[in-house]
Design a protein around this motif. Structure first.
Motif, PDB file in Angstrom:
ATOM      1  N   ARG B  42     -11.765  11.137 -40.847  1.00  0.00           N
ATOM      2  CA  ARG B  42     -11.331  10.694 -39.635  1.00  0.00           C
ATOM      3  C   ARG B  42     -12.300  11.465 -38.502  1.00  0.00           C
ATOM      4  O   ARG B  42     -12.267  10.861 -37.506  1.00  0.00           O
ATOM      5  CB  ARG B  42      -9.840  11.202 -39.485  1.00  0.00           C
ATOM      6  CG  ARG B  42      -8.882  10.470 -40.333  1.00  0.00           C
ATOM      7  CD  ARG B  42      -7.579  11.057 -40.436  1.00  0.00           C
ATOM      8  NE  ARG B  42      -6.739  10.031 -41.029  1.00  0.00           N
ATOM      9  CZ  ARG B  42      -5.375  10.423 -41.411  1.00  0.00           C
ATOM     10  NH1 ARG B  42      -5.034  11.781 -41.505  1.00  0.00           N
ATOM     11  NH2 ARG B  42      -4.535   9.717 -41.880  1.00  0.00           N
ATOM     12  N   GLU B  43     -12.810  12.624 -38.599  1.00  0.00           N
ATOM     13  CA  GLU B  43     -13.570  13.069 -37.796  1.00  0.00           C
ATOM     14  C   GLU B  43     -14.740  12.330 -37.397  1.00  0.00           C
ATOM     15  O   GLU B  43     -15.292  11.989 -36.194  1.00  0.00           O
ATOM     16  CB  GLU B  43     -14.063  14.655 -38.156  1.00  0.00           C
ATOM     17  CG  GLU B  43     -12.953  15.565 -37.714  1.00  0.00           C
ATOM     18  CD  GLU B  43     -13.133  17.089 -38.255  1.00  0.00           C
ATOM     19  OE1 GLU B  43     -12.618  18.013 -37.945  1.00  0.00           O
ATOM     20  OE2 GLU B  43     -14.198  17.114 -39.107  1.00  0.00           O
ATOM     21  N   HIS B  45     -15.154   8.920 -38.235  1.00  0.00           N
ATOM     22  CA  HIS B  45     -14.713   7.808 -37.236  1.00  0.00           C
ATOM     23  C   HIS B  45     -14.457   8.043 -35.892  1.00  0.00           C
ATOM     24  O   HIS B  45     -14.898   7.252 -35.047  1.00  0.00           O
ATOM     25  CB  HIS B  45     -13.407   7.445 -38.152  1.00  0.00           C
ATOM     26  CG  HIS B  45     -13.098   6.234 -37.817  1.00  0.00           C
ATOM     27  ND1 HIS B  45     -12.036   5.397 -38.477  1.00  0.00           N
ATOM     28  CD2 HIS B  45     -13.583   5.177 -36.922  1.00  0.00           C
ATOM     29  CE1 HIS B  45     -11.845   4.227 -37.702  1.00  0.00           C
ATOM     30  NE2 HIS B  45     -12.888   4.021 -36.790  1.00  0.00           N
ATOM     31  N   LEU B  46     -14.001   9.016 -35.461  1.00  0.00           N
ATOM     32  CA  LEU B  46     -13.645   9.577 -34.096  1.00  0.00           C
ATOM     33  C   LEU B  46     -14.896   9.694 -33.354  1.00  0.00           C
ATOM     34  O   LEU B  46     -15.223   9.026 -32.138  1.00  0.00           O
ATOM     35  CB  LEU B  46     -12.836  10.790 -33.866  1.00  0.00           C
ATOM     36  CG  LEU B  46     -12.396  11.059 -32.526  1.00  0.00           C
ATOM     37  CD1 LEU B  46     -11.498  10.048 -32.260  1.00  0.00           C
ATOM     38  CD2 LEU B  46     -11.817  12.397 -32.551  1.00  0.00           C
TER      39      LEU B  46
END
Lengths: 160, 67, 240
Positions: B42-43, B45-46
């Motif tokens: 997720r990191e 992706h962000l």
């Protein structure tokens, strides 16, 4: 603030009624939640011999007779009543005289109990063998009431 | 090596004791590994999203910081 | 409590304590394993099989503790609408399910040699199995909705309804005849476990607790980023 307070009160009331409902249901089904009967309860109930039931209690000291083969006979007691049990099969490692057992089987017309499964019930005490030995020698063992704690139908006397 | 054998034998209860410890290791390490992999994914992706927004940022300044 | 409810504050606090939780977990786990496997005696009745206790009992405690944490977070989500509470509950559920699974399987591995059976439907075992299904239900329900807020709120309601199971599990061994023995640690009077067996038990229990907070922080951080990702993608699609 008032809305939060209202939600809190609704939540508390909901939990209270849920708890009450659960308590009522549990007490209504109390008999069905019992995993086993004590020998006294079994004697009182006078169950028909074709019904599969479980009885729990202590194996009477000196009552275990092994053989022939894997057959074994012993008595189960709750200190009031005694039920003679016959069993043909493998016993669990904790099966010992004076220890708790739960026996599943059927009552026979002759008053004995024919077991199809024997489970050992252990007490809540854990200690090294040396400590157990020392306790036994000093006579502290029985006074602690631990062994009776494993006995069926004796819960009232040991639970706090 | 007798004592090691004794230890591994667990007084005859090896087939019960060792699977219990092995399973505990699998569940605890597995849960942690999955949780951290998910966080890393997720990191990344962000970061990718913010980079692409940053490139387009001066054209479309509207949707500032979503926090 | 309210002061920690802001995500920014949480992230700052989490960043500070996470290394300590990780280090504490590893140190206490190593100590607990050493005590449990090498430096504790066999039991006078159960022999070496008693070593399963050092996994089974802490896992069972954590199964209840994590659920209690979820119930508290759920109440604070429903009453005070703390956004972090919903994420905390969501992040906790898989960990709680893991501990419950561990308690069930290690209990089975212990029950076979000692009791003579892998499983019985007595009140204690059955209520813990229900706890496991509750955890699975919470995980499924949280993810069952398009909107994460609705999913979290629905699962918060289920978590609170299911919390009646906690006292049932705790007291099942006192209220009904069970094959499972009564509690050893919380009983009054003489301690039922020898001190030489208490140390490994407590080391493992504290290690499991630290592990829970460590992993839940990792998971909540992931959930916060996920929330931000959602917000960003929503903005992008709306902006078009």
């Amino acid at each position: 603030m008032t809305r939060k307070r209202r939600r809190l009160i609704i939540l508390l009331l909901a939990m209270l009624s849920l708890g009450t409902a659960t308590a009522l249901v549990l007490s209504a089904f109390n008999d069905n939640l019992v995993f086993f009967y004590s020998p006294s309860q079994l004697m009182k109930a006078g169950l028909p011999s074709d019904r599969l039931v479980r009885i729990g209690g202590l194996v009477v000291d000196g009552s275990v007779q092994k053989g022939p083969g894997s057959r074994v006979a012993f008595s189960v007691t709750d200190t009031n009543e005694k039920v003679p049990v016959v069993y043909d099969g493998i016993l669990p490692d904790l099966f010992r005289e004076g220890q708790g057992v739960v026996v599943q089987g059927r009552m026979q017309p002759d008053g004995s109990f024919k077991a199809v499964e024997v489970l050992a019930k252990h007490d809540e005490k854990y200690m090294p063998p040396e400590v157990a030995e020392a306790l036994k020698q000093s006579g502290e063992w029985r006074r602690q009431g631990g062994e009776a704690g494993a006995a069926a139908g004796q819960k009232e006397s040991t639970t706090q | 090596m007798g004592s090691l054998d004794d230890f591994l034998a667990m007084g005859g209860y090896a087939v019960y004791v060792w699977p219990a410890y092995l399973l505990a290791a699998i569940v605890l390490i597995g849960l942690f590994a999955v949780s951290r992999a998910e966080l890393r994914r997720r990191e990344r992706h962000l970061q990718a999203l913010e980079r692409s927004r940053g490139a387009a940022g001066h054209r479309r300044r509207r949707g500032g910081d979503a926090r | 409590m309210h002061r920690f409810a802001s995500p920014a504050r949480f992230l700052r606090l989490a960043g500070a304590v996470q290394p300590w939780l990780a280090g504490g977990t590893l140190v206490l786990m190593a100590l607990g394993l050493y005590l449990a496997l090498f430096d504790s005696p066999p039991d006078y009745q159960q022999g070496e099989s008693v070593r399963i206790m050092y996994i089974h009992v802490p896992a069972a405690w954590m199964a209840l503790f994590v659920y209690a944490c979820i119930a508290v977070a759920s109440a604070s989500l429903l009453v005070w609408r703390h956004p972090l509470a919903g994420l905390f509950a969501k992040a906790s559920a898989p960990i709680g399910a893991g501990f419950t699974f561990l308690a069930l399987v290690t209990g089975s591995l212990w029950g076979k040699p000692m009791w003579g059976t892998w499983w019985v439907w007595d009140a204690r075992l059955t209520s813990v199995l229900i706890l496991f299904f509750l955890y699975l239900g919470l995980i499924a329900l949280t993810n069952a909705f398009e909107s994460p807020e609705r999913g979290q709120r629905a699962s918060a309601v289920l978590a609170l309804v299911g919390s009646v199971n906690l006292p049932i599990i705790k007291f099942s061994v006192d209220w009904w005849n069970t094959l499972h023995q009564p509690a050893s640690i919380t009983r009054m009077g003489t301690p039922a476990i020898d001190p030489s067996m208490l140390w490994p038990l407590f080391s493992m229990a504290i290690a499991f607790t630290l592990y829970y907070f460590w992993v839940v922080i990792v998971r909540v951080r992931g959930e916060l980023i996920e929330a931000r990702l959602r917000a960003l993608t929503r903005l992008q699609t709306e902006g078009r």
